[in-house]
Design a protein around this motif. Structure first.
Motif, mmCIF file in Angstrom:
data_model
loop_
_atom_site.group_PDB
_atom_site.id
_atom_site.type_symbol
_atom_site.label_atom_id
_atom_site.label_comp_id
_atom_site.label_asym_id
_atom_site.label_seq_id
_atom_site.Cartn_x
_atom_site.Cartn_y
_atom_site.Cartn_z
ATOM 1 N N HIS A 57 20.874 -91.391 54.264
ATOM 2 C CA HIS A 57 21.850 -91.453 55.352
ATOM 3 C C HIS A 57 23.003 -90.521 55.020
ATOM 4 C CE1 HIS A 57 20.926 -95.574 57.391
ATOM 5 N NE2 HIS A 57 19.824 -95.014 56.950
ATOM 6 N N GLU A 176 24.184 -101.819 70.597
ATOM 7 C CA GLU A 176 24.999 -103.044 70.438
ATOM 8 C C GLU A 176 24.377 -104.184 71.228
ATOM 9 O OE1 GLU A 176 26.197 -101.654 68.287
ATOM 10 O OE2 GLU A 176 27.135 -99.781 68.747
ATOM 11 N N ILE A 246 15.135 -102.466 65.744
ATOM 12 C CA ILE A 246 15.900 -102.807 64.529
ATOM 13 C C ILE A 246 16.991 -103.820 64.876
ATOM 14 C CG2 ILE A 246 17.204 -101.861 62.578
ATOM 15 C CD1 ILE A 246 16.223 -99.038 63.523
ATOM 16 N N ASP A 309 12.637 -100.328 56.065
ATOM 17 C CA ASP A 309 13.539 -99.186 56.010
ATOM 18 C C ASP A 309 13.385 -98.449 54.683
ATOM 19 O OD1 ASP A 309 15.509 -97.924 57.932
ATOM 20 O OD2 ASP A 309 16.587 -97.776 56.042
HETATM 21 O O1 V47 Z 1 25.552 -98.687 66.531
HETATM 22 C C1 V47 Z 1 28.674 -100.977 63.416
HETATM 23 C C2 V47 Z 1 26.191 -100.905 63.873
HETATM 24 C C3 V47 Z 1 25.073 -99.014 64.191
HETATM 25 C C4 V47 Z 1 28.765 -102.874 62.397
HETATM 26 O O2 V47 Z 1 17.657 -95.788 64.013
HETATM 27 C C5 V47 Z 1 27.428 -102.592 62.664
HETATM 28 O O3 V47 Z 1 16.664 -95.875 62.109
HETATM 29 C C6 V47 Z 1 26.773 -104.554 61.701
HETATM 30 O O4 V47 Z 1 22.163 -97.798 64.395
HETATM 31 N N1 V47 Z 1 28.043 -104.903 61.425
HETATM 32 C C7 V47 Z 1 24.702 -97.718 63.546
HETATM 33 N N2 V47 Z 1 26.445 -103.407 62.322
HETATM 34 C C8 V47 Z 1 23.569 -97.924 62.549
HETATM 35 C C9 V47 Z 1 22.252 -97.791 63.212
HETATM 36 C C10 V47 Z 1 21.020 -97.633 62.411
HETATM 37 C C11 V47 Z 1 20.966 -98.091 61.118
HETATM 38 C C12 V47 Z 1 19.790 -97.907 60.408
HETATM 39 C C13 V47 Z 1 18.708 -97.276 60.952
HETATM 40 C C14 V47 Z 1 18.790 -96.824 62.247
HETATM 41 C C15 V47 Z 1 17.633 -96.110 62.832
HETATM 42 C C16 V47 Z 1 19.939 -96.992 62.992
HETATM 43 O O5 V47 Z 1 25.670 -99.808 63.203
HETATM 44 C C17 V47 Z 1 26.058 -99.047 65.304
HETATM 45 C C18 V47 Z 1 26.401 -100.496 65.305
HETATM 46 O O6 V47 Z 1 25.489 -101.226 66.080
HETATM 47 N N3 V47 Z 1 27.417 -101.422 63.305
HETATM 48 N N4 V47 Z 1 29.518 -101.857 62.849
HETATM 49 C C19 V47 Z 1 29.050 -104.107 61.753
HETATM 50 N N5 V47 Z 1 30.309 -104.467 61.492
#
Ligand code: V47
Ligand code: SF4
Length: 660
Positions: A57, A176, A246, A309
């Motif tokens: 990442h 979200e 996810i 993952d």
């Molecule tokens: O959209 C933000 C989330 C997302 C918080 O596609 C939170 O393979 C939990 O989308 N607690 C970004 N979550 C990360 C994401 C992602 C991660 C891993 C793999 C993939 C993929 C996509 O993180 C944001 C939001 O929904 N996020 N803050 C929080 N406090």
């Protein structure tokens, strides 16, 4: 026919679940039945194979024009902690990962108010030129919308340029919760649900596959989760362009949600299981270790997930919001965690194709041969659930393991004094630990053993428990149990779960194995001797020598339950397991909610009745009671079988989940 049976029939006949079914499953306390169903569906689709990938990442910047309420990651320009990587810096981070075998770069970040589209385009084209074989999964629908608006161009044009520059697919962030009732509260300035869906539809139509997410465990209700998944299922019907679903467990800290609690393990597992059952047009459901912690994520593989993952390496979004899992896992960690869940690890690419299936299968076979095999967790049949516990404010445990330093009279006086001390939570309970040592004290004071137990009862002792110093194979221990029982003094037995690490894998904690043979020998004693000896409770302890995973611990409870029968109380002292379980879960204690509390309702599902002795300085008792109650489990303070003595304020009746 009841609704659960109807749902099972639908699944058996390949009939799609409707929204009411999904809602029913979310609301049902029968996690284990739902999990078993989801596991069956998953195996039909994916056999016992679990995907992982080697990825990295990189979050290019945390400077963001928006202020989503749940986000701990974003900063305003000039604010402390704000950063923006130069493209060269990103290339260097990527180079290290690629040299270590990464096949994917995952790049998402904030909406930088001054970055022109060219900056994003250069990012992709430079990365693609430097690492042509590596898949670039980058930019959420939210970032793409930002680029298009700033550039005054259509999304189609933006996506086409990025694709031409080397973009491989879209990550699933920014989704979200789609429902406006929630979206308007937690991220009102973000793209709407319709825009998010339209962007992914467009990407799919242009030959770009994508992922999708759902941020759960905050203020949403189950119906919002179902609504969210319905919209994703509809788009998947239309385009088939999603790789994976996810579920993202909400991380509660450093944001404006004011929630202050992590999701519960049972809710994480339920969400994975319902997703597997409801999203019938998805092949892949992810158990995302970064948000769940390694242990719950590993358990997720028994509840319908087929993807763990990747290696990840630098995860800022959850970490800044209180995420307690580490930021990196090695290939071997991932493989061991999957193997230890009794599954076969298969390395995949970003588009969910095995990279080299033969090689993965051969590697798994080799690791099984050298590190030892593990069987998959079998989910037990659901049982009546209750959980009690004692606290150090109403219960004192006296350890009698060194008789040389105490004499019998001294022990009796200490017990009397302890019992007489004022106690805010009702009558004080005294537990004496160490049966053999106690009987030696009686012997040296020439007290006949049954009289001795009667004296202890008079002095306020409520129960005698075995310790590690009590040798379960020693027949005289059995005589002590019997004597205590004749004097109406309840006793508890003890079994210990041990892990060992194969020498070939020393230094790889995930490679430890449970010594199930040794455990089974202890269980034989439990099933043959427990009731004849008068033991009414049995305590399960985790040895601190090796790493024991949550799944293995739950499995042990289940095995112990079948050996001990339904009448016995099973005590799982979560406090004494914290040192073993918490690091294995990659979790630290933030003081507000102990990491092992994530497991609390699950312990009851697998057959435990009691959490042992809780120190309110380490675990907030009210929070614990709330946790238990919110899972619809009857909770009571007090020692096993003494629930009548429970402090009324802790005596909670069965209540449906009232958290939502
Ligand atoms: O959209 C933000 C989330 C997302 C918080 O596609 C939170 O393979 C939990 O989308 N607690 C970004 N979550 C990360 C994401 C992602 C991660 C891993 C793999 C993939 C993929 C996509 O993180 C944001 C939001 O929904 N996020 N803050 C929080 N406090
Ligand atoms: Fe910005 Fe994304 Fe955080 Fe929202 S979630 S504030 S869009 S970085």
């Amino acid at each position: 026919m009841n609704q659960m049976r109807e749902i099972e029939k639908k699944i058996e006949s390949g009939i799609r679940l409707n929204d009411a079914d999904a809602l029913f499953l979310f609301e049902s306390p029968d996690l284990l039945r739902i999990g078993a169903l989801a596991d069956r569906v998953n195996r039909e689709k994916n056999q016992d194979r679990i995907f992982y990938n080697i990825n990295r990442h990189i979050n290019p910047t945390n400077i963001c024009a928006l202020s989503c309420k749940f986000c701990a990651f974003s900063r305003k320009p000039g604010e402390e902690g704000a950063y923006a990587y130069e493209i060269d810096e990103m290339v260097e981070k990527a180079r290290t990962a690629v040299n270590q075998g990464a096949t994917e770069l995952h790049m998402v970040g904030g909406l930088h108010p001054r970055w022109p589209f060219k900056r994003y385009l250069d990012m992709i084209s430079t990365m693609h030129q430097e690492f042509p074989a590596v898949h670039l999964k980058a930019f959420t629908a939210v970032e793409l919308d930002w680029m298009a608006r700033r550039e005054r161009r259509t999304l189609g044009e933006i996506l086409q340029d990025l694709k031409n520059a080397g973009l491989g697919s879209l990550p699933g962030g920014g989704a979200e919760i789609f429902h406006p009732e929630i979206r308007d509260v937690i991220c009102d300035t973000k793209v709407s649900a319709e825009q998010w869906i339209d962007t992914h539809r467009l990407a799919h139509s242009m030959g770009l596959r994508s992922n999708c997410t759902m941020l759960y465990g905050h203020i949403e209700r189950y119906e919002h989760r179902v609504d969210h998944m319905r919209r994703l299922r509809e788009l998947q019907d239309e385009t088939g362009g999603f790789n994976v679903f996810i579920p993202l467990a909400f991380q509660p800290y450093q944001n404006d949600m004011g929630i202050g609690r992590y999701t519960f393990g049972f809710d994480d597992l339920k969400t994975i299981a319902v997703a597997r059952l409801y999203l019938d047009n998805f092949t892949n459901i992810k158990s995302y270790w970064v948000m769940l912690g390694q242990d719950i994520a590993q358990l997720g593989l028994s509840f319908g997930a087929n993807d763990f993952d990747g290696t990840v390496t630098e995860e800022k979004i959850s970490r800044m919001a209180g995420g307690r899992a580490g930021m990196v896992m090695s290939r071997s960690d991932l493989e061991h965690l999957i193997l230890r869940a009794g599954r076969t690890p298969v390395e995949r690419d970003t588009l969910y194709r095995p990279i080299d299936l033969e090689k993965s299968l051969a590697r798994a076979a080799e690791m099984r041969a050298s590190a030892g095999d593990a069987s998959p967790l079998m989910l037990p049949v659901a049982r009546a659930r209750k959980l009690s516990f004692a606290t150090t404010s109403n219960t004192v445990q006296l350890n009698v393991d060194d008789p040389a330093n105490i004499d019998w009279k001294h022990l009796l006086t200490t017990c009397e004094q302890m019992a007489a001390m004022p106690c805010p939570d009702g009558p004080r309970q005294i537990i004496l630990a160490g049966l053999t040592a106690t009987s030696r004290l009686m012997e040296s004071a020439s007290i006949p053993i049954e009289n001795g137990f009667a004296d202890l009862a008079k002095a306020g002792v409520r129960r005698l428990i075995e310790t590690a110093a009590d040798d379960a194979t020693d027949p005289s221990l059995h005589l002590i149990h019997k004597a205590a029982h004749r004097a109406d003094m309840p006793t508890s037995g003890r079994v210990e779960l041990r892990a060992f690490t194969n020498q070939a894998h020393a230094g790889e904690p995930a490679a430890s194995r449970i010594d199930w043979n040794a455990f089974q020998k202890q269980l034989n004693r439990v099933s043959q001797a427990m009731r004849p000896l008068g033991m009414t409770a049995i305590s399960l302890e985790a040895s601190r020598d090796g790493v024991i995973s949550a799944g293995e611990y739950l499995d042990a409870i289940q095995r112990l339950r079948s050996a001990a029968g339904e009448q016995a109380e099973i005590v799982t002292s979560i406090l004494s397991h914290v040192p073993t379980l918490a690091p294995a879960m990659g979790l630290g204690n933030d003081g507000s909610q102990h990491p092992v509390q994530k497991l609390v309702p699950l312990l009851a599902d697998f057959g435990a009745d009691d959490l042992g002795l809780i120190d309110p300085a380490m675990i907030k008792v009210n929070r614990l009671v709330e946790d238990i109650r919110s899972a619809g489990i009857a909770a009571a303070g007090g020692w096993p079988s003494d629930h009548s003595d429970a402090n009324p304020s802790l005596d909670l009746r069965h209540k449906p989940d009232d958290r939502n």
